[in-house]
Design a protein around this motif. Structure first.
Motif, PDB file in Angstrom:
ATOM      1  N   LEU A 168     -26.458  32.005 -10.138  1.00  0.00           N
ATOM      2  CA  LEU A 168     -25.286  31.950 -11.021  1.00  0.00           C
ATOM      3  C   LEU A 168     -25.621  31.217 -12.320  1.00  0.00           C
ATOM      4  N   ILE A 169     -25.026  31.663 -13.421  1.00  0.00           N
ATOM      5  CA  ILE A 169     -25.195  30.914 -14.670  1.00  0.00           C
ATOM      6  C   ILE A 169     -24.326  29.665 -14.638  1.00  0.00           C
ATOM      7  N   GLU A 170     -23.271  29.710 -13.836  1.00  0.00           N
ATOM      8  CA  GLU A 170     -22.359  28.568 -13.777  1.00  0.00           C
ATOM      9  C   GLU A 170     -21.553  28.618 -12.490  1.00  0.00           C
ATOM     10  N   ILE A 171     -21.301  27.446 -11.908  1.00  0.00           N
ATOM     11  CA  ILE A 171     -20.362  27.379 -10.787  1.00  0.00           C
ATOM     12  C   ILE A 171     -19.283  26.359 -11.135  1.00  0.00           C
ATOM     13  N   ARG A 172     -18.020  26.785 -11.002  1.00  0.00           N
ATOM     14  CA  ARG A 172     -16.902  25.922 -11.382  1.00  0.00           C
ATOM     15  C   ARG A 172     -16.119  25.494 -10.161  1.00  0.00           C
ATOM     16  N   LEU A 173     -15.908  24.196 -10.029  1.00  0.00           N
ATOM     17  CA  LEU A 173     -15.012  23.658  -9.007  1.00  0.00           C
ATOM     18  C   LEU A 173     -13.615  23.608  -9.617  1.00  0.00           C
ATOM     19  N   ILE A 174     -12.645  24.252  -8.964  1.00  0.00           N
ATOM     20  CA  ILE A 174     -11.299  24.361  -9.540  1.00  0.00           C
ATOM     21  C   ILE A 174     -10.283  23.696  -8.615  1.00  0.00           C
ATOM     22  N   PRO A 175      -9.891  22.458  -8.950  1.00  0.00           N
ATOM     23  CA  PRO A 175      -8.897  21.790  -8.098  1.00  0.00           C
ATOM     24  C   PRO A 175      -7.522  22.432  -8.234  1.00  0.00           C
ATOM     25  N   SER A 176      -6.851  22.550  -7.102  1.00  0.00           N
ATOM     26  CA  SER A 176      -5.535  23.164  -7.043  1.00  0.00           C
ATOM     27  C   SER A 176      -4.469  22.096  -7.285  1.00  0.00           C
ATOM     28  N   ALA A 177      -3.466  22.400  -8.109  1.00  0.00           N
ATOM     29  CA  ALA A 177      -2.389  21.437  -8.357  1.00  0.00           C
ATOM     30  C   ALA A 177      -1.417  21.442  -7.190  1.00  0.00           C
ATOM     31  N   GLN A 178      -0.834  22.606  -6.951  1.00  0.00           N
ATOM     32  CA  GLN A 178       0.128  22.775  -5.844  1.00  0.00           C
ATOM     33  C   GLN A 178      -0.330  23.939  -5.000  1.00  0.00           C
ATOM     34  N   PRO A 179      -1.192  23.690  -3.997  1.00  0.00           N
ATOM     35  CA  PRO A 179      -1.664  24.817  -3.184  1.00  0.00           C
ATOM     36  C   PRO A 179      -0.482  25.483  -2.478  1.00  0.00           C
ATOM     37  N   PRO A 180      -0.260  26.789  -2.667  1.00  0.00           N
ATOM     38  CA  PRO A 180       0.928  27.418  -2.097  1.00  0.00           C
ATOM     39  C   PRO A 180       0.804  27.703  -0.601  1.00  0.00           C
ATOM     40  N   HIS A 181      -0.419  27.711  -0.063  1.00  0.00           N
ATOM     41  CA  HIS A 181      -0.616  28.223   1.300  1.00  0.00           C
ATOM     42  C   HIS A 181      -0.877  27.133   2.330  1.00  0.00           C
ATOM     43  N   ARG A 182      -0.714  25.883   1.945  1.00  0.00           N
ATOM     44  CA  ARG A 182      -1.042  24.812   2.879  1.00  0.00           C
ATOM     45  C   ARG A 182      -0.254  23.559   2.509  1.00  0.00           C
ATOM     46  N   ILE A 204     -16.448  21.357 -13.674  1.00  0.00           N
ATOM     47  CA  ILE A 204     -15.053  21.285 -13.225  1.00  0.00           C
ATOM     48  C   ILE A 204     -14.200  22.111 -14.182  1.00  0.00           C
ATOM     49  N   ASP A 205     -13.312  22.896 -13.616  1.00  0.00           N
ATOM     50  CA  ASP A 205     -12.374  23.691 -14.420  1.00  0.00           C
ATOM     51  C   ASP A 205     -10.974  23.247 -13.984  1.00  0.00           C
ATOM     52  N   ASP A 206     -10.231  22.604 -14.893  1.00  0.00           N
ATOM     53  CA  ASP A 206      -8.960  21.992 -14.486  1.00  0.00           C
ATOM     54  C   ASP A 206      -7.746  22.840 -14.876  1.00  0.00           C
ATOM     55  N   ARG A 207      -7.943  24.160 -15.037  1.00  0.00           N
ATOM     56  CA  ARG A 207      -6.823  24.988 -15.528  1.00  0.00           C
ATOM     57  C   ARG A 207      -5.627  24.994 -14.576  1.00  0.00           C
ATOM     58  N   GLU A 208      -5.864  24.882 -13.255  1.00  0.00           N
ATOM     59  CA  GLU A 208      -4.712  24.914 -12.338  1.00  0.00           C
ATOM     60  C   GLU A 208      -3.876  23.641 -12.459  1.00  0.00           C
ATOM     61  N   LEU A 209      -4.506  22.553 -12.879  1.00  0.00           N
ATOM     62  CA  LEU A 209      -3.771  21.295 -13.033  1.00  0.00           C
ATOM     63  C   LEU A 209      -2.899  21.328 -14.283  1.00  0.00           C
ATOM     64  N   LYS A 210      -3.271  22.202 -15.219  1.00  0.00           N
ATOM     65  CA  LYS A 210      -2.505  22.274 -16.478  1.00  0.00           C
ATOM     66  C   LYS A 210      -1.374  23.291 -16.401  1.00  0.00           C
ATOM     67  N   ARG A 211      -1.354  24.052 -15.308  1.00  0.00           N
ATOM     68  CA  ARG A 211      -0.362  25.109 -15.174  1.00  0.00           C
ATOM     69  C   ARG A 211       0.831  24.603 -14.359  1.00  0.00           C
ATOM     70  N   LEU A 212       2.010  25.049 -14.693  1.00  0.00           N
ATOM     71  CA  LEU A 212       3.181  24.654 -13.905  1.00  0.00           C
ATOM     72  C   LEU A 212       3.332  25.590 -12.707  1.00  0.00           C
ATOM     73  N   GLY A 213       3.996  25.125 -11.673  1.00  0.00           N
ATOM     74  CA  GLY A 213       4.296  25.983 -10.526  1.00  0.00           C
ATOM     75  C   GLY A 213       3.134  26.059  -9.548  1.00  0.00           C
ATOM     76  N   PRO A 214       3.255  26.911  -8.521  1.00  0.00           N
ATOM     77  CA  PRO A 214       2.227  27.018  -7.492  1.00  0.00           C
ATOM     78  C   PRO A 214       0.897  27.494  -8.086  1.00  0.00           C
ATOM     79  N   SER A 215      -0.200  26.991  -7.517  1.00  0.00           N
ATOM     80  CA  SER A 215      -1.531  27.339  -8.043  1.00  0.00           C
ATOM     81  C   SER A 215      -2.025  28.614  -7.360  1.00  0.00           C
ATOM     82  N   TYR A 216      -1.576  29.748  -7.862  1.00  0.00           N
ATOM     83  CA  TYR A 216      -2.031  31.007  -7.278  1.00  0.00           C
ATOM     84  C   TYR A 216      -3.421  31.362  -7.815  1.00  0.00           C
ATOM     85  N   MET A 217      -4.328  31.665  -6.894  1.00  0.00           N
ATOM     86  CA  MET A 217      -5.692  32.013  -7.302  1.00  0.00           C
ATOM     87  C   MET A 217      -5.717  33.270  -8.164  1.00  0.00           C
TER      88      MET A 217
END
Ligand code: ATP
Length: 206
Positions: free
Chosen positions: A29-43, A69-82
């Protein structure tokens, strides 16, 4: 190819870190991003705040230029849908292949994810073998997308399901949280810097 590794990282541990590093090499891979979930909807919701989980991730990878690290889910409102995450990544990177990595435990619940079939429009899904989790029986949708040839991943932007055995590290965030609550020492299951942060901020004590 770009790799995406989502999770609650509550807290990040060597099972996540070793897996991410290993797949970067396996798939070139040219890059691997760890993406933390803000509000995981499934757990269940994470035990500590998004800010703390992000800080622990930053500490864990600060000496590893290979892991981003890619923090886009933390910047989004609502459930963190993949599906939303993959859509926004796809809009940024064009047709380059994207590999979404998930452990066997997560894959076994994939059909409960929001627009789960649509995930294959934006990424390949790579299932990583994980200790103590047996694989579900594949339905006809999964079988239709199954690939056993790694070269097909580079030749297509998205749409394949691929199984990749990786080194087995029997570590889970649940067990680490339980050890901390019980005042046991989870040292060597996660980076020392992360454990120091947890202790400084008195996280996971109950
Ligand atoms: P929890 O115990 O709270 O469920 P976890 O340790 O499973 O947490 P998550 O953040 O939920 O960690 O996992 C994110 C992703 O990492 C998931 O796809 C999961 O399958 C995978 N993963 C977690 N631990 C390991 C491990 N030891 N080896 C391989 N993959 C792992």
């Amino acid at each position: 190819m770009l790799g995406v590794f989502g999770g609650t990282f509550d807290p990040i541990h060597y099972g996540h870190l070793r897996s991410a590093l290993e797949v970067k090499d396996i798939f070139g891979l040219i890059e691997i991003r760890l993406i933390p979930s803000a509000q995981p909807p499934h757990r269940a919701q994470p035990s500590v705040s998004a800010e703390n989980r992000l800080k622990m991730l930053e500490l864990a990878v600060e000496d590893h230029a290979d892991l981003k690290i890619d923090d886009r889910e933390l910047k989004r409102l609502g459930p963190s849908y993949m599906i939303d995450t993959l859509r926004s990544i796809r809009a940024e990177i064009g047709t380059q292949p994207v590999l979404l990595f998930i452990g066997t435990d997560a894959f076994n619940h994939l059909m409960t994810w929001h627009e789960w079939q649509g995930l294959f429009n934006y990424a390949h899904i790579i299932v990583l073998t994980r200790p103590n989790y047996a694989l579900q029986t594949l339905n006809s949708f999964f079988i239709a997308h199954l690939s056993k040839d790694k070269t097909e991943l580079a030749q297509n932007s998205a749409g394949k399901l691929y199984f990749q055995p990786i080194r087995q590290l029997d570590i889970s965030a649940t067990e680490i949280r339980n050890m901390l609550t019980e005042h046991k020492n989870p040292g060597f299951l996660l980076p020392d810097k992360v454990l120091t942060y947890i202790r400084q901020h008195q996280l996971y004590l109950r």
